[in-house]
Design a protein around this motif. Structure first.
Motif, PDB file in Angstrom:
ATOM      1  N   GLU A 131       0.755  -1.340   0.023  1.00  0.00           N
ATOM      2  CA  GLU A 131      -0.098  -0.044  -0.124  1.00  0.00           C
ATOM      3  C   GLU A 131       0.782   1.398   0.030  1.00  0.00           C
ATOM      4  N   ASN A 132       0.555   2.218  -1.039  1.00  0.00           N
ATOM      5  CA  ASN A 132       1.495   3.303  -1.092  1.00  0.00           C
ATOM      6  C   ASN A 132       0.392   4.422  -1.140  1.00  0.00           C
ATOM      7  N   TRP A 133       0.146   5.478  -0.417  1.00  0.00           N
ATOM      8  CA  TRP A 133      -0.866   6.375  -0.380  1.00  0.00           C
ATOM      9  C   TRP A 133      -0.316   7.759  -0.856  1.00  0.00           C
ATOM     10  N   LEU A 134       0.887   7.827  -1.251  1.00  0.00           N
ATOM     11  CA  LEU A 134       1.731   8.903  -1.871  1.00  0.00           C
ATOM     12  C   LEU A 134       1.974   8.807  -3.165  1.00  0.00           C
ATOM     13  N   TYR A 135       2.251   7.762  -3.817  1.00  0.00           N
ATOM     14  CA  TYR A 135       2.662   7.530  -5.026  1.00  0.00           C
ATOM     15  C   TYR A 135       1.498   6.549  -6.006  1.00  0.00           C
ATOM     16  N   ASN A 136       1.081   7.184  -7.106  1.00  0.00           N
ATOM     17  CA  ASN A 136       0.158   6.403  -8.031  1.00  0.00           C
ATOM     18  C   ASN A 136       0.502   6.234  -9.183  1.00  0.00           C
ATOM     19  N   THR A 137       0.628   4.894  -9.510  1.00  0.00           N
ATOM     20  CA  THR A 137       1.030   4.571 -10.787  1.00  0.00           C
ATOM     21  C   THR A 137      -0.185   3.950 -11.807  1.00  0.00           C
ATOM     22  N   ASN A 138      -1.356   3.938 -10.945  1.00  0.00           N
ATOM     23  CA  ASN A 138      -2.607   3.327 -11.527  1.00  0.00           C
ATOM     24  C   ASN A 138      -3.124   4.262 -12.569  1.00  0.00           C
ATOM     25  N   ILE A 174       2.732  12.117  -6.185  1.00  0.00           N
ATOM     26  CA  ILE A 174       2.941  12.112  -7.449  1.00  0.00           C
ATOM     27  C   ILE A 174       2.357  11.047  -7.966  1.00  0.00           C
ATOM     28  N   ASP A 175       1.513  11.314  -9.018  1.00  0.00           N
ATOM     29  CA  ASP A 175       0.709  10.524 -10.030  1.00  0.00           C
ATOM     30  C   ASP A 175       1.288  10.580 -11.564  1.00  0.00           C
ATOM     31  N   THR A 176       1.650   9.246 -11.742  1.00  0.00           N
ATOM     32  CA  THR A 176       2.499   9.008 -13.218  1.00  0.00           C
ATOM     33  C   THR A 176       1.436   8.919 -14.315  1.00  0.00           C
ATOM     34  N   GLN A 177       0.078   8.751 -13.828  1.00  0.00           N
ATOM     35  CA  GLN A 177      -0.959   8.657 -15.037  1.00  0.00           C
ATOM     36  C   GLN A 177      -1.600  10.209 -15.320  1.00  0.00           C
ATOM     37  N   ASP A 178      -1.750  10.639 -14.251  1.00  0.00           N
ATOM     38  CA  ASP A 178      -2.686  12.085 -14.264  1.00  0.00           C
ATOM     39  C   ASP A 178      -1.761  12.965 -13.504  1.00  0.00           C
ATOM     40  N   ALA A 179      -1.118  13.883 -13.985  1.00  0.00           N
ATOM     41  CA  ALA A 179      -0.210  14.665 -13.075  1.00  0.00           C
ATOM     42  C   ALA A 179      -1.143  15.569 -12.030  1.00  0.00           C
ATOM     43  N   SER A 211       4.195  12.022 -16.702  1.00  0.00           N
ATOM     44  CA  SER A 211       2.730  11.516 -16.417  1.00  0.00           C
ATOM     45  C   SER A 211       2.081  11.272 -17.826  1.00  0.00           C
ATOM     46  N   ALA A 212       1.358  10.351 -17.993  1.00  0.00           N
ATOM     47  CA  ALA A 212       0.649  10.113 -19.390  1.00  0.00           C
ATOM     48  C   ALA A 212      -0.257  11.132 -19.814  1.00  0.00           C
ATOM     49  N   THR A 213      -0.791  11.865 -18.572  1.00  0.00           N
ATOM     50  CA  THR A 213      -1.760  13.005 -18.949  1.00  0.00           C
ATOM     51  C   THR A 213      -0.944  14.249 -18.094  1.00  0.00           C
ATOM     52  N   PRO A 214       0.031  14.845 -18.957  1.00  0.00           N
ATOM     53  CA  PRO A 214       0.649  16.109 -18.023  1.00  0.00           C
ATOM     54  C   PRO A 214      -0.202  17.208 -17.875  1.00  0.00           C
ATOM     55  N   VAL A 215       0.404  18.073 -17.108  1.00  0.00           N
ATOM     56  CA  VAL A 215      -0.326  19.503 -17.057  1.00  0.00           C
ATOM     57  C   VAL A 215       0.460  20.517 -17.937  1.00  0.00           C
ATOM     58  N   THR A 216      -0.276  21.647 -18.033  1.00  0.00           N
ATOM     59  CA  THR A 216       0.279  22.946 -18.659  1.00  0.00           C
ATOM     60  C   THR A 216       0.939  23.714 -17.773  1.00  0.00           C
ATOM     61  N   GLY A 217       1.899  24.374 -17.967  1.00  0.00           N
ATOM     62  CA  GLY A 217       2.670  25.482 -17.121  1.00  0.00           C
ATOM     63  C   GLY A 217       3.973  25.343 -17.188  1.00  0.00           C
ATOM     64  N   THR A 218       4.677  26.001 -16.296  1.00  0.00           N
ATOM     65  CA  THR A 218       6.177  26.007 -16.306  1.00  0.00           C
ATOM     66  C   THR A 218       6.789  25.168 -15.004  1.00  0.00           C
ATOM     67  N   GLU A 219       7.791  24.243 -15.215  1.00  0.00           N
ATOM     68  CA  GLU A 219       8.208  23.832 -14.150  1.00  0.00           C
ATOM     69  C   GLU A 219       9.182  24.770 -13.342  1.00  0.00           C
TER      70      GLU A 219
END
Length: 322
Positions: A131-138, A174-179, A211-219
């Motif tokens: 169980e990891n409540w901070l990092y999602n790869t699903n 951190i969400d690797t699928q939907d940022a 992430s598969a679905t990134p966000v727009t903006g400036t890092e």
């Protein structure tokens, strides 16, 4: 009337001895087992209650185990989140330092990269028993997590398992699928945080994890050309993230406290149930040992009485002797 066919005295003595033997057997069984009510035949009502409560206690023991597992999971998430807050504070300090004239912003950015790597490492490491409540790869969001908290038997005999619920929307970093679902990967509008918003969005995000679905903006990253206005925006975004992460940590801390309280309650409840069952079915060893001694004495006297009753008939033979 004296009869050689029917020995009433022997019959009475035998009946008494059988009664004593039965009571002695019962007492010996109680002394041996430690129970006054061991089987349903001893006392059906008490045996039924005791059996049900023992079953409930076994369920409560499982609840205690589940609480321990839940506490470990929450503690793991809290520990990692606490580390993330410290690292975020360091990033904020680096950005403030970059606002000073003459500093090497490229070197500060290199330090920030190391801090960002630490953020990713902390989030990935916050796993306990899968169980990891901070990092999602699903593909889907982690959703609400449940921790078994209690087993309840109603007055009508119905049973229910209750849970403590935690929405991981308040903890995923951190969400690797939907940022947009992660605190550290989502975009935050610095203009909305400004004391004098212009209405034009200035979105910033801290981590780019592909992430598969990134966000727009400036890092949030700097170089020699980063101006003061941009640094102010980044500092505002980091400060806002720190506030959100602090709230999330406070929620996890409250759940930890709640689990500890429930764990203590379940332990005390199990002890109380054990005591209650003991009052119903346990044998009083002082009383039983005293009764055992008395019955053993009665048994010896009963055997003597039966022997006397049997020998009294033999005296009739003397009447027929020359």
């Amino acid at each position: 009337m004296t009869s050689i066919m029917t020995n009433a005295a022997a019959m009475a003595a035998l009946q008494t001895l059988r009664s004593i033997d039965t009571n002695l057997e019962t007492t010996q069984r109680r002394v041996s087992s430690g129970y006054r009510v061991e089987t349903a035949s001893d006392n059906a009502g008490y045996w039924s209650i005791a059996t049900t409560m023992r079953s409930d206690n076994a369920a409560l023991s499982t609840v205690a185990d589940a609480l321990g597992l839940g506490a470990a999971t929450v503690d793991t998430a809290y520990t990692a989140l606490d580390n993330v807050i410290e690292v975020m504070s360091s990033i904020k300090a680096k950005l403030v330092a970059a606002s000073e004239p003459g500093v090497d912003k490229n070197k500060i950015n290199e330090e920030m990269k190391q801090l960002k790597d630490q953020l990713i490492s902390s989030a990935q490491s916050a796993s306990f028993s899968g169980e990891n409540w901070l990092y999602n790869t699903n593909t889907n969001a982690l959703g609400t997590k449940e921790v078994v908290s209690s087993f309840i038997r109603g007055a009508d005999g119905t049973v229910q398992v209750t849970t403590l619920d935690f929405d991981t929307e308040d903890s995923v970093l951190i969400d690797t699928q939907d940022a947009s679902r992660g605190f550290l990967t989502k975009a935050i509008d610095a203009d909305a945080l400004s004391s004098a918003p212009t209405g034009t969005a200035r979105d910033y995000y801290l981590l780019d994890v592909g992430s598969a679905t990134p966000v727009t903006g400036t890092e949030i990253a700097i170089d020699a050309n980063t101006d003061t206005a941009t640094l102010d925006d980044m500092i505002s975004v980091i400060d806002d993230l720190l506030g959100q992460l602090t709230d999330s940590a406070a929620t996890l801390g409250a759940i930890t406290s709640r689990i500890q309280m429930q764990d203590n309650f379940v332990s005390n409840l199990m002890d109380v149930i054990d005591k209650g069952v003991g009052r119903l079915v346990d044998a009083d060893m002082n009383e039983e040992s005293t009764r055992l001694k008395a019955l053993q004495t009665q048994q010896q006297l009963g055997i003597q009485a039966l022997s006397i009753a049997n020998t009294s008939a033999e005296k009739l033979l003397t009447l027929f002797q020359n």
